[in-house]
Design an enzyme around this catalytic site. Structure first.
Site, PDB file in Angstrom:
ATOM      1  NE  ARG A  84      -3.797   0.371   2.030  1.00  0.00           N
ATOM      2  CZ  ARG A  84      -4.034   1.268   2.985  1.00  0.00           C
ATOM      3  NH1 ARG A  84      -3.566   1.078   4.212  1.00  0.00           N
ATOM      4  NH2 ARG A  84      -4.731   2.355   2.731  1.00  0.00           N
TER       5      ARG A  84
ATOM      6  NE  ARG B 162      -0.902   6.186   6.077  1.00  0.00           N
ATOM      7  CZ  ARG B 162      -2.099   5.610   5.959  1.00  0.00           C
ATOM      8  NH1 ARG B 162      -3.023   6.173   5.180  1.00  0.00           N
ATOM      9  NH2 ARG B 162      -2.385   4.491   6.610  1.00  0.00           N
TER      10      ARG B 162
ATOM     11  CE  LYS C 252       8.515   1.897  11.170  1.00  0.00           C
ATOM     12  NZ  LYS C 252       7.684   1.937   9.953  1.00  0.00           N
TER      13      LYS C 252
ATOM     14  N   PRO D 273      14.981   1.551  13.654  1.00  0.00           N
ATOM     15  CG  PRO D 273      14.522   2.152  11.462  1.00  0.00           C
ATOM     16  CD  PRO D 273      15.555   1.477  12.303  1.00  0.00           C
TER      17      PRO D 273
ATOM     18  CG  HIS E 284       7.515  -6.909  10.837  1.00  0.00           C
ATOM     19  ND1 HIS E 284       7.237  -8.215  10.514  1.00  0.00           N
ATOM     20  CD2 HIS E 284       6.708  -6.156  10.064  1.00  0.00           C
ATOM     21  CE1 HIS E 284       6.307  -8.249   9.583  1.00  0.00           C
ATOM     22  NE2 HIS E 284       5.963  -7.009   9.289  1.00  0.00           N
TER      23      HIS E 284
ATOM     24  CD  GLN F  77       5.494  -2.705  34.047  1.00  0.00           C
ATOM     25  OE1 GLN F  77       5.120  -3.858  33.890  1.00  0.00           O
ATOM     26  NE2 GLN F  77       6.647  -2.382  34.621  1.00  0.00           N
TER      27      GLN F  77
ATOM     28  CD  GLN G 224      15.754  -2.741  11.720  1.00  0.00           C
ATOM     29  OE1 GLN G 224      16.460  -1.909  11.163  1.00  0.00           O
ATOM     30  NE2 GLN G 224      14.515  -2.959  11.370  1.00  0.00           N
TER      31      GLN G 224
ATOM     32  CG  PHE H 209      12.417  -5.455   8.680  1.00  0.00           C
ATOM     33  CD1 PHE H 209      11.379  -5.277   9.574  1.00  0.00           C
ATOM     34  CD2 PHE H 209      12.218  -5.090   7.355  1.00  0.00           C
ATOM     35  CE1 PHE H 209      10.161  -4.748   9.161  1.00  0.00           C
ATOM     36  CE2 PHE H 209      11.014  -4.561   6.922  1.00  0.00           C
ATOM     37  CZ  PHE H 209       9.982  -4.396   7.838  1.00  0.00           C
TER      38      PHE H 209
END
Length: 345
Positions: free
Chosen positions: A154, A204, A249, A266, A270, A287, A315, A319
């Site tokens: 998307r 957005r 993020k 980031p 995931h 928590q 990462q 990912f």
């Protein structure tokens, strides 16, 4: 199909076998770059595999097709003028070299990460060649504003429609028309939000226009984003978070993929799941049971302490693996190599 077969070669997507004289190459083994793992993993949203193993997209306001062999990265550039049909120039090859950051040795990084992290060592065996792109900061910023609560397919559609509506037309190849990325003035226009909503960007759309206006009116223009490349990571991250629609993020994505901050990690669902499932990590400072600003910072520090100054690159490998083969990670939490430092949150 008849129409496509009669298009002149200058108006069609090239392949290495069909027009070898119009290609140039850079020495680059697959262990240093896998196009399929890098160009379709949610870093950039503008590359498509138009024919098998041939990826076409827009870079530096030019249309390119890329492919590779075991030890060479090949490229061809479409300049939109029949009189300029020729193989890529040295300057264009340098643009590609910088885009893929080929001065960074993946072999050395993978070796280090594998030496301190047994889970990475196991996963990396099937996912060699994952590296970070060095993207244009403006394109990266607005692409990742579109990424909020979204998936790669998307986001790709949103970014493509945004470019078609607001970006300059570059060239048509086969039945595909390519556009450059819009400038800030186009995205800050009075009708931009309304148009972007019609294009399917939803909430957005407001953030896209508001961030473009903020950069133009409060920060002095696109040079501000470029200047963040030389700012310290924390300073650049904080500055980005002042923009509408940019949270921790998204700011980390921009820092990592456009602002030369390889330590940025980031954190989305995931990455949170990878940390919890494969490393037995749990936040100590909150928590939170999922991503949150405080927990995300703690998790970023966890991975930076484990992997070092290129933690964001490591990462990206996990990912990419998790997107394609999540079963690789469904084992007990990883044990660190004997003698390696145990990271702290």
């Amino acid at each position: 199909m008849l129409f496509r077969s009669w298009l002149p070669s200058s108006m069609r997507h090239r392949t290495l076998s069909s027009s070898p004289a119009l290609w140039a190459s850079i020495p680059c083994p697959r262990s240093e770059l896998r196009l399929d793992l890098v160009l379709a993993s949610g870093q950039s949203f503008r590359w498509k595999e138009q024919s098998p193993a041939h990826w076409s997209g827009v870079l530096a306001d030019q249309v390119w097709t890329l492919t590779q062999t075991e030890d060479q990265l090949y490229c061809t550039v479409y300049r939109g003028d029949d009189s300029q049909v020729s193989r890529p120039t040295l300057e264009e090859l340098e643009t590609l070299h910088k885009y893929f950051q080929l001065d960074v040795s993946l072999a050395q990084l993978y070796s280090h990460w594998a030496s301190v992290d047994s889970h990475f060592q196991r996963v990396a065996q099937k996912f060699q060649g994952v590296r970070l792109l060095r993207q244009d900061p403006t394109e990266c910023l607005f692409s990742f504003i579109c990424s909020s609560n979204n998936n790669i397919a998307r986001i790709t559609g949103m970014v493509e429609r945004l470019c078609q509506a607001f970006g300059p037309r570059l060239i048509q190849l086969d039945d595909v028309t390519y556009h450059g990325f819009p400038n800030l003035h186009a995205l800050a226009g009075p009708e931009a939000e309304t148009h972007l909503r019609k294009l399917g960007l939803g909430y957005r759309a407001r953030y896209v226009r508001a961030s473009a206006k903020a950069i133009l009116e409060e920060q002095g223009g696109p040079a501000w984003l470029q200047q963040l490349r030389v700012a310290p990571y924390e300073e650049a991250h904080k500055a980005l978070c002042t923009l509408p629609g940019v949270g921790a993020k998204v700011a980390d994505c921009i820092c990592l993929m456009a602002l030369d901050k390889p330590q940025a990690v980031p954190v989305d669902v995931h990455v949170w799941q990878i940390a919890h499932r494969d490393y037995g990590w749990h936040p100590k400072t909150s928590q939170a049971k999922g991503p949150s600003p405080l927990a995300n910072k703690e998790l970023g520090n966890f991975f930076r302490n484990l992997w070092g100054p290129y933690a964001g690159w490591a990462q990206a490998v996990l990912f990419s693996a998790d997107l394609r083969q999540p079963s690789l990670s469904r084992e007990p939490p990883a044990k660190r190599k004997k003698g390696s430092k145990r990271p702290e949150g």
